[in-house]
Design an enzyme around this catalytic site. Sequence first.
Site, mmCIF file in Angstrom:
data_model
loop_
_atom_site.group_PDB
_atom_site.id
_atom_site.type_symbol
_atom_site.label_atom_id
_atom_site.label_comp_id
_atom_site.label_asym_id
_atom_site.label_seq_id
_atom_site.Cartn_x
_atom_site.Cartn_y
_atom_site.Cartn_z
ATOM 1 N N GLY A 132 0.784 -1.231 0.000
ATOM 2 C CA GLY A 132 0.000 0.000 0.000
ATOM 3 C C GLY A 132 0.815 1.280 0.000
ATOM 4 O O GLY A 132 0.304 2.338 -0.351
ATOM 5 N N GLU A 133 2.068 1.186 0.385
ATOM 6 C CA GLU A 133 2.893 2.384 0.534
ATOM 7 C C GLU A 133 3.447 2.844 -0.823
ATOM 8 O O GLU A 133 4.045 2.062 -1.558
ATOM 9 C CB GLU A 133 4.043 2.071 1.489
ATOM 10 N N ALA A 134 3.278 4.135 -1.118
ATOM 11 C CA ALA A 134 3.676 4.689 -2.420
ATOM 12 C C ALA A 134 5.167 4.493 -2.703
ATOM 13 O O ALA A 134 5.555 4.177 -3.833
ATOM 14 C CB ALA A 134 3.324 6.167 -2.495
ATOM 15 N N ILE A 137 5.770 0.938 -3.821
ATOM 16 C CA ILE A 137 5.240 0.738 -5.171
ATOM 17 C C ILE A 137 6.184 1.365 -6.196
ATOM 18 O O ILE A 137 6.488 0.753 -7.230
ATOM 19 C CB ILE A 137 3.814 1.333 -5.297
#
Length: 166
Positions: A132-134, A137
Amino acid sequence: ESAPATPNLKNDLSPDDTAREVVDALADLDKFEKSKGKKLELQEGVVRFNLKPKKGLQYLVAAGRLTMDPETVSKFFLTTDGLDKTQIGDYMGDADTFNIQVLYAYVDNLDFSGLSFDEGIRKFLSGFRLPGEAQKIDRMMEKFAERYCACNEGAFASADSAFVLA
């Protein structure tokens, strides 16, 4: 007319032959038990990985089923059934140096040659779920873009262009 004689196999075998057969049967049984034990160890490792990835990998290393090098761990992720895809993504997305090396080895084991960009992304994402962490990603998609461009020269002006599109 009498019935044909049936050979008596027990009497046809010498004591040495019988002993050899018993030893062979015991060796086969031992191989089966060891194989079953290894399979159970692997299953236990998968369960532990799905709960806590680092603990699961430590268990498999202690059991002699895995070595802690990026190439081996990445192939474990690519080839082992039953691993939680979310846990794989979280593990490879971690900023720890070893985890990043596993991510890179994982992506480098994928061949995107001849695939369209969207087919490549689908293939890339089929083995795990994006965390979930940008920042995680970004790291993953940057490595994907680099590998995609290496497999498909000329598809993009640069890996940066592919990364922006991804």
